[in-house]
Design a protein around this motif. Structure first.
Motif, PDB file in Angstrom:
ATOM      1  N   GLY A 140     -10.006   4.261  26.450  1.00  0.00           N
ATOM      2  CA  GLY A 140      -9.276   3.448  27.417  1.00  0.00           C
ATOM      3  C   GLY A 140      -9.214   4.077  28.788  1.00  0.00           C
ATOM      4  O   GLY A 140      -9.516   3.430  29.807  1.00  0.00           O
ATOM      5  N   VAL A 141      -8.832   5.345  28.854  1.00  0.00           N
ATOM      6  CA  VAL A 141      -8.742   5.995  30.159  1.00  0.00           C
ATOM      7  C   VAL A 141     -10.125   6.206  30.765  1.00  0.00           C
ATOM      8  O   VAL A 141     -10.293   6.179  31.987  1.00  0.00           O
ATOM      9  CB  VAL A 141      -7.960   7.330  30.087  1.00  0.00           C
ATOM     10  N   TYR A 142     -11.136   6.418  29.907  1.00  0.00           N
ATOM     11  CA  TYR A 142     -12.506   6.554  30.415  1.00  0.00           C
ATOM     12  C   TYR A 142     -12.923   5.292  31.161  1.00  0.00           C
ATOM     13  O   TYR A 142     -13.515   5.363  32.250  1.00  0.00           O
ATOM     14  CB  TYR A 142     -13.475   6.822  29.263  1.00  0.00           C
ATOM     15  N   LEU A 143     -12.627   4.115  30.603  1.00  0.00           N
ATOM     16  CA  LEU A 143     -12.993   2.854  31.253  1.00  0.00           C
ATOM     17  C   LEU A 143     -12.282   2.701  32.593  1.00  0.00           C
ATOM     18  O   LEU A 143     -12.900   2.302  33.596  1.00  0.00           O
ATOM     19  CB  LEU A 143     -12.653   1.678  30.338  1.00  0.00           C
ATOM     20  N   VAL A 144     -10.982   3.007  32.634  1.00  0.00           N
ATOM     21  CA  VAL A 144     -10.215   2.866  33.879  1.00  0.00           C
ATOM     22  C   VAL A 144     -10.711   3.847  34.940  1.00  0.00           C
ATOM     23  O   VAL A 144     -10.867   3.498  36.113  1.00  0.00           O
ATOM     24  CB  VAL A 144      -8.706   3.061  33.600  1.00  0.00           C
ATOM     25  N   VAL A 145     -10.981   5.095  34.532  1.00  0.00           N
ATOM     26  CA  VAL A 145     -11.486   6.098  35.478  1.00  0.00           C
ATOM     27  C   VAL A 145     -12.904   5.743  35.917  1.00  0.00           C
ATOM     28  O   VAL A 145     -13.253   5.885  37.095  1.00  0.00           O
ATOM     29  CB  VAL A 145     -11.454   7.506  34.844  1.00  0.00           C
ATOM     30  N   ARG A 146     -13.727   5.269  34.997  1.00  0.00           N
ATOM     31  CA  ARG A 146     -15.103   4.896  35.322  1.00  0.00           C
ATOM     32  C   ARG A 146     -15.142   3.818  36.395  1.00  0.00           C
ATOM     33  O   ARG A 146     -15.989   3.835  37.305  1.00  0.00           O
ATOM     34  CB  ARG A 146     -15.817   4.426  34.059  1.00  0.00           C
ATOM     35  N   MET A 147     -14.240   2.839  36.307  1.00  0.00           N
ATOM     36  CA  MET A 147     -14.234   1.731  37.245  1.00  0.00           C
ATOM     37  C   MET A 147     -13.409   2.006  38.489  1.00  0.00           C
ATOM     38  O   MET A 147     -13.358   1.164  39.396  1.00  0.00           O
ATOM     39  CB  MET A 147     -13.697   0.463  36.553  1.00  0.00           C
ATOM     40  N   ALA A 148     -12.770   3.171  38.570  1.00  0.00           N
ATOM     41  CA  ALA A 148     -11.890   3.474  39.703  1.00  0.00           C
ATOM     42  C   ALA A 148     -12.563   3.314  41.067  1.00  0.00           C
ATOM     43  O   ALA A 148     -11.949   2.771  42.003  1.00  0.00           O
ATOM     44  CB  ALA A 148     -11.311   4.880  39.549  1.00  0.00           C
ATOM     45  N   PRO A 149     -13.816   3.762  41.259  1.00  0.00           N
ATOM     46  CA  PRO A 149     -14.439   3.577  42.582  1.00  0.00           C
ATOM     47  C   PRO A 149     -14.571   2.110  42.987  1.00  0.00           C
ATOM     48  O   PRO A 149     -14.591   1.800  44.181  1.00  0.00           O
ATOM     49  CB  PRO A 149     -15.826   4.221  42.413  1.00  0.00           C
ATOM     50  N   ALA A 150     -14.650   1.207  42.008  1.00  0.00           N
ATOM     51  CA  ALA A 150     -14.839  -0.209  42.321  1.00  0.00           C
ATOM     52  C   ALA A 150     -13.577  -0.856  42.871  1.00  0.00           C
ATOM     53  O   ALA A 150     -13.657  -1.839  43.618  1.00  0.00           O
ATOM     54  CB  ALA A 150     -15.314  -0.967  41.079  1.00  0.00           C
ATOM     55  N   TYR A 151     -12.395  -0.333  42.508  1.00  0.00           N
ATOM     56  CA  TYR A 151     -11.151  -0.934  43.017  1.00  0.00           C
ATOM     57  C   TYR A 151     -10.338   0.040  43.868  1.00  0.00           C
ATOM     58  O   TYR A 151      -9.196  -0.250  44.245  1.00  0.00           O
ATOM     59  CB  TYR A 151     -10.299  -1.473  41.865  1.00  0.00           C
ATOM     60  N   SER A 152     -10.909   1.182  44.204  1.00  0.00           N
ATOM     61  CA  SER A 152     -10.194   2.192  44.988  1.00  0.00           C
ATOM     62  C   SER A 152      -9.729   1.630  46.336  1.00  0.00           C
ATOM     63  O   SER A 152     -10.473   0.935  47.025  1.00  0.00           O
ATOM     64  CB  SER A 152     -11.106   3.400  45.221  1.00  0.00           C
ATOM     65  N   GLY A 153      -8.490   1.936  46.670  1.00  0.00           N
ATOM     66  CA  GLY A 153      -7.953   1.531  47.963  1.00  0.00           C
ATOM     67  C   GLY A 153      -7.485   0.099  48.040  1.00  0.00           C
ATOM     68  O   GLY A 153      -7.095  -0.372  49.113  1.00  0.00           O
ATOM     69  N   THR A 154      -7.473  -0.631  46.926  1.00  0.00           N
ATOM     70  CA  THR A 154      -7.043  -2.022  46.921  1.00  0.00           C
ATOM     71  C   THR A 154      -5.621  -2.132  46.366  1.00  0.00           C
ATOM     72  O   THR A 154      -5.060  -1.161  45.844  1.00  0.00           O
ATOM     73  CB  THR A 154      -7.986  -2.872  46.060  1.00  0.00           C
ATOM     74  N   VAL A 155      -5.068  -3.339  46.444  1.00  0.00           N
ATOM     75  CA  VAL A 155      -3.749  -3.573  45.855  1.00  0.00           C
ATOM     76  C   VAL A 155      -3.811  -3.392  44.344  1.00  0.00           C
ATOM     77  O   VAL A 155      -2.862  -2.898  43.721  1.00  0.00           O
ATOM     78  CB  VAL A 155      -3.251  -4.986  46.216  1.00  0.00           C
ATOM     79  N   LEU A 156      -4.936  -3.777  43.743  1.00  0.00           N
ATOM     80  CA  LEU A 156      -5.110  -3.570  42.303  1.00  0.00           C
ATOM     81  C   LEU A 156      -4.966  -2.097  41.953  1.00  0.00           C
ATOM     82  O   LEU A 156      -4.326  -1.742  40.965  1.00  0.00           O
ATOM     83  CB  LEU A 156      -6.489  -4.083  41.864  1.00  0.00           C
ATOM     84  N   ALA A 157      -5.544  -1.230  42.761  1.00  0.00           N
ATOM     85  CA  ALA A 157      -5.452   0.211  42.514  1.00  0.00           C
ATOM     86  C   ALA A 157      -4.002   0.675  42.550  1.00  0.00           C
ATOM     87  O   ALA A 157      -3.575   1.495  41.726  1.00  0.00           O
ATOM     88  CB  ALA A 157      -6.281   0.969  43.546  1.00  0.00           C
ATOM     89  N   ASN A 158      -3.233   0.159  43.500  1.00  0.00           N
ATOM     90  CA  ASN A 158      -1.823   0.555  43.603  1.00  0.00           C
ATOM     91  C   ASN A 158      -1.035   0.146  42.362  1.00  0.00           C
ATOM     92  O   ASN A 158      -0.180   0.901  41.878  1.00  0.00           O
ATOM     93  CB  ASN A 158      -1.196  -0.087  44.847  1.00  0.00           C
TER      94      ASN A 158
END
Length: 660
Positions: free
Chosen positions: A316-334
Motif C-alpha cells: 500500500g505505501v509503495y503504491l502511494v510513494v510510487r505515485m507521489a511525483p504525479a500528484y506532488s504539490g497539488t491539493v490531493l497531495a495535501n
C-alpha cells in the motif's frame, strides 16, 4: 538475459518452493526447501542490486523482445481470481465480498476483455526496476525468507499448542511463498494492469493466512480483511480505466513521471490517482480501514510479521510513494499528507491503552505506515527521502519485534505485557533482542527517529500535519517506554533460567537484529547508494535537501548551509560502550549488597519476579504491579469511532477536491 533470468527466479522460485512445500510432506524435506529458497532469494536480491547500480539505476525487461506474450494469461488468471474470491463470499455467506468481486469484474471485463473504451496498448517493458523497486525487492527477498525460516521452528510449537492431529504446515508454506512471489512481481512490473493482479493475489493470500487456524475468530477476521482489501481492489481497477483514458498508457513509470513532463493536473487523471491512493490506504490499513490489520493478530506470528513488515502493508505505501511525483504539490497531495498524519496520531494514541503486545505492535505498524504516507503527500526532497528510509527501518525493526513477541508468547503462554515482568530472568536472549528492537523504534541513533525528525522538518509549512507528527511521536515514546520498563523489571534473585530455542528461531532473530543494527550503522552508504539516486530522478525542487556525509545524514539548504543532522556512528559508539559496561558492573555486584524489598511478609525464595511473599496466614500472596494504560481516555472504545469518522471525512474531502 542475465537480468531476465534473475527476475524469473525472484518471481518463479517462491512459486516453485510453494508447490514443493505442499507436495513434500516430510518435515526434513520442507526445512531443506525453505532453507535453500531463502539462500537463493538472498543472492538474487544482492545480484539485482549490483546489476541495477552498474546499469545506471534502471533495469527494463521487455517480453516482446523475447517473443513472449503473457497478457491474455494475466487476464485469465485475474478473472479466475475474482471468481474464486466471489466463491469465498458465497461460502462464507459474506455478501459484501461477492458484491465487491462482481463490481471489480465489470470494469475489468469492459476494459481488458471487450475493449469498450477502445483497444488497450500494453507497455513495451513488462518489468522496470529502479531504486525504489530495489528497496522493496531487498525487503521482500531478505526479510520474507527470514520469516519463513522462523516459521519452521515456530509452527511446530504452534501446532503443538493447538493439539492438531494432522499438520497444516504444507498449506501454510504454500501460501507464504506465493505471497513472496506476488510481492516481487508487484514491485517489479511496469504494467498497472499486471500490478492489479499481483495486488489481488496478496489480498487472497492474506485471507488464507489469517484464517489458517480455522477457528471462528480467525475466519471472521480474515473475511473482514478480504472485503476491506477488495474495496481497495475495486478502487484500483476503476483507477486503471480512468488513468488510461486520461494518459493513454498503463506504464507505471510514465504515469508517475507525467507531472515532471509538465502536464496539467486536470480531468480524470487526478480522480484516478485519488482512487489509487484510496487503494493504498486500504492495503496499508490507514484509518478508517485499520480493523483488518488489527484482526490479523489472531494469525500465527510469522503471518503477522509478514503482513506488517515486508509485504502486505508495504504494498500500500509503495503504491502511494510510487505515485507521489504525479500528484506532488497539488491539493490531493495535501489531503494525502493529512490522511497519513492523522493515522499516525490516532494509532499512536490508541496504542497507549493496549496491554496485548501484538496489538501494540499492530497499532505501531499502522502509525508508521501513516507517517510514510504523510511524507509521500508532503512530497519534498526530505519528505520522500524520509518515507523511503522509514520503509526500510520499519520493515527490519517491526519484522524482528513480531518474531520476538511470538517467541515470548510460546515461552510464557501470554501476549499480555504485564505478564512479561521478570522476562529477563526467564528468557534473557529473547529479552535483550526485543529491547534493542524496541529502542530502534524509539531512540537515537536508530533510523526511525531520524525519519521522524525529517518528517517534522518537512511539515513546518503545514501546521496541522506538523502538530499530528509531533503529538504522534510523543505518544510513541509513552507506549514503547512502558513496555521496555516492564520487560526489564527483574527480581533481586540472581537466578536466570536457561532459554532453549530452536536453531531456526534463534538464527532468525540473530539475522534480523543484525539487520536492524546494520541499517542504522550503515545509514550513510545506504542513503547515498539507494535513496539519494532515487530522489535525483524525481526532479524535486525547493526545500532543504539531504546528504549522507561523514558519519551521518545531514540536511542542508540551497546555499549548502547545514540545517541539522545525525552522526549515527558516534551515537552507536556511545551505545556500545553502555551496552558493555553496564552488564559488566551488574555482574560485579555482590549478592549480599542487594537488599530484597519488604513485601509485608517473608519473600519467596523461588520467585524470579520478586513479587511474591508469605502473608501472616502462611498464604502466598502476589504484589500487583502494573503500568497505567489510561484506557478511559486513550481506549479503543473511546477513540475508534471518532477517529474513523474524522478519517472518513478527510478521504471524502480528498475526492471532493479532485472531482471538479
Amino acid at each position: 538475459m542475465e537480468t531476465g533470468l534473475l527476475l524469473a527466479i525472484a518471481i518463479l522460485l517462491p512459486g516453485l518452493s510453494a508447490v514443493l512445500c505442499y507436495i513434500m510432506r516430510r518435515d526434513t524435506v520442507r526445512k531443506f526447501i525453505v532453507a535453500i529458497s531463502a539462500v537463493i532469494l538472498f543472492g538474487v536480491a544482492i545480484e539485482l542490486a549490483r546489476l541495477l547500480i552498474a546499469g545506471g539505476g534502471r533495469i527494463a525487461v521487455s517480453l516482446e523482445d523475447m517473443h513472449i506474450d503473457l497478457n491474455w494469461a494475466i487476464k485469465g488468471i485475474d478473472m479466475l481470481l475474482l471468481c474464486y474470491i466471489a466463491y469465498l463470499g458465497i461460502r462464507l455467506k459474506k455478501h459484501i465480498i461477492l458484491v465487491l468481486s462482481a463490481l471489480q469484474a465489470i470494469p475489468f471485463l469492459l476494459f481488458e476483455v471487450f475493449h469498450v473504451f477502445g483497444p488497450v496498448k500494453e507497455p513495451h517493458f513488462a518489468f522496470v526496476i529502479d531504486y525504489l523497486s530495489l528497496v522493496m525487492i531487498l525487503l521482500v527477498c531478505i526479510i520474507g525468507p527470514v520469516i519463513t525460516l522462523f516459521a519452521i521452528g515456530y509452527m511446530k510449537e504452534h501446532e503443538h499448542h493447538l493439539a492438531l492431529k494432522t499438520s497444516r504446515q504444507p498449506r501454510f508454506f504454500l501460501v507464504l511463498f506465493i505471497f513472496l512471489a506476488a510481492m516481487n512481481a508487484m514491485v517489479m512490473t511496469d504494467n498497472l494492469s499486471w500490478m492489479y493482479l499481483f495486488w489481488e493475489i496478496t489480498t487472497l493470500c492474506s485471507f488464507l493466512l489469517i484464517s489458517h487456524d480455522g477457528n471462528e475468530q480467525a475466519v471472521n477476521n480474515a473475511s473482514r480483511a478480504l472485503w476491506i482489501n477488495s474495496l481497495g481492489g475495486l478502487a484500483f481497477i476503476c483507477a486503471i480505466v480512468l488513468i488510461y483514458k486520461a494518459k493513454g498508457t498503463l506504464s507505471i513509470e510514465e504515469i508517475s513521471q507525467s507531472r515532471n513532463a509538465g502536464e496539467a493536473f486536470i480531468g480524470m487523471f487526478p480522480i484516478g490517482l485519488g482512487l489509487l491512493c484510496f487503494a493504498g490506504f486500504t492495503k496499508s490499513a490507514q484509518f478508517p480501514f485499520q480493523s483488518w490489520l488489527l484482526g490479523a493478530m489472531v494469525a500465527p506470528t510469522p503471518v503477522s510479521a509478514l503482513l506488517h513488515s515486508s509485504t502486505m502493508v508495504k504494498a500500500g505505501v509503495y503504491l502511494v510513494v510510487r505515485m507521489a511525483p504525479a500528484y506532488s504539490g497539488t491539493v490531493l497531495a495535501n489531503v494525502v499528507a493529512m490522511v497519513g498524519g492523522f493515522t499516525f496520531l490516532a494509532a499512536s494514541a490508541i496504542a497507549i491503552s493496549q496491554r496485548n503486545g501484538k496489538r501494540v505492535l499492530a497499532y505501531s505498524t499502522i502509525a508508521n505506515l501513516g507517517l510514510i504516507i504523510c511524507c509521500a503527500g508532503m512530497g519534498s526532497y526530505a519528505a520522500i527521502g524520509a518515507a523511503v528510509m522509514l520503509m526500510i527501518f520499519h520493515a527490519v525493526s517491526k519484522g524482528l519485534l513480531f518474531l520476538c513477541i511470538g517467541t515470548i508468547e510460546n515461552g510464557i503462554g501470554s501476549r499480555d505485557i504485564e505478564d512479561m515482568q521478570g522476562l529477563m530472568k526467564k528468557m534473557p536472549f529473547t529479552t535483550v533482542i526485543t529491547v534493542i528492537g524496541m529502542i530502534s523504534m524509539l531512540l537515537p541513533p536508530f533510523g526511525v527517529l531520524i525519519t521522524k525528525w525529517l518528517a517534522i522538518e518537512s511539515s513546518v509549512n503545514s501546521p496541522l500535519v506538523l502538530l499530528a507528527i509531533i503529538l504522534g511521536s510523543a505518544f510513541t515514546v509513552v507506549f514503547w517506554s512502558k513496555w521496555i520498563g516492564i520487560i526489564l523489571t527483574m527480581s533481586y534473585k540472581p537466578k536466570y533460567i536457561v532459554e532453549r530455542l530452536s536453531l531456526w528461531v534463534r538464527g532468525s532473530l540473530v539475522i534480523l537484529i543484525s539487520a536492524v543494527l546494520a541499517a542504522s550503522i550503515l545509514i550513510v552508504p545506504m542513503f547515498n547508494g539507494l535513496i539519494k539516486p532515487y530522489l535525483t530522478t524525481l526532479s524535486i525542487s525547493g526545500g532543504p535537501e539531504l546528504e549522507g556525509r561523514g558519519l551521518g545524514v545531514i540536511m542542508h539548504s540551497a546555499d549548502a548551509s547545514i540545517i541539522g543532522g545525525f552522526a549515527s556512528i558516534l551515537f552507536f559508539a556511545v551505545v556500545f560502550v553502555l551496552m558493555v559496561t553496564i552488564p559488566y558492573f551488574l555482574r560485579k555486584t555482590k549478592a549480599e549488597s542487594v537488599k530484597p524489598p519488604y513485601l509485608c511478609g517473608e519473600n519467596m525464595n523461588n520467585d524470579i519476579r520478586g513479587l511474591e511473599f508469605i502473608s501472616p496466614g502462611d498464604k502466598v500472596e502476589e504484589v500487583v504491579v502494573h503500568n497505567y494504560y489510561m484506557a478511559g481516555f486513550f481506549g479503543e472504545k473511546n477513540l475508534t469511532l471518532w477517529t474513523n469518522l474524522v478519517a472518513s471525512a478527510i478521504i471524502i474531502i480528498m475526492f471532493g477536491v479532485v472531482i471538479k
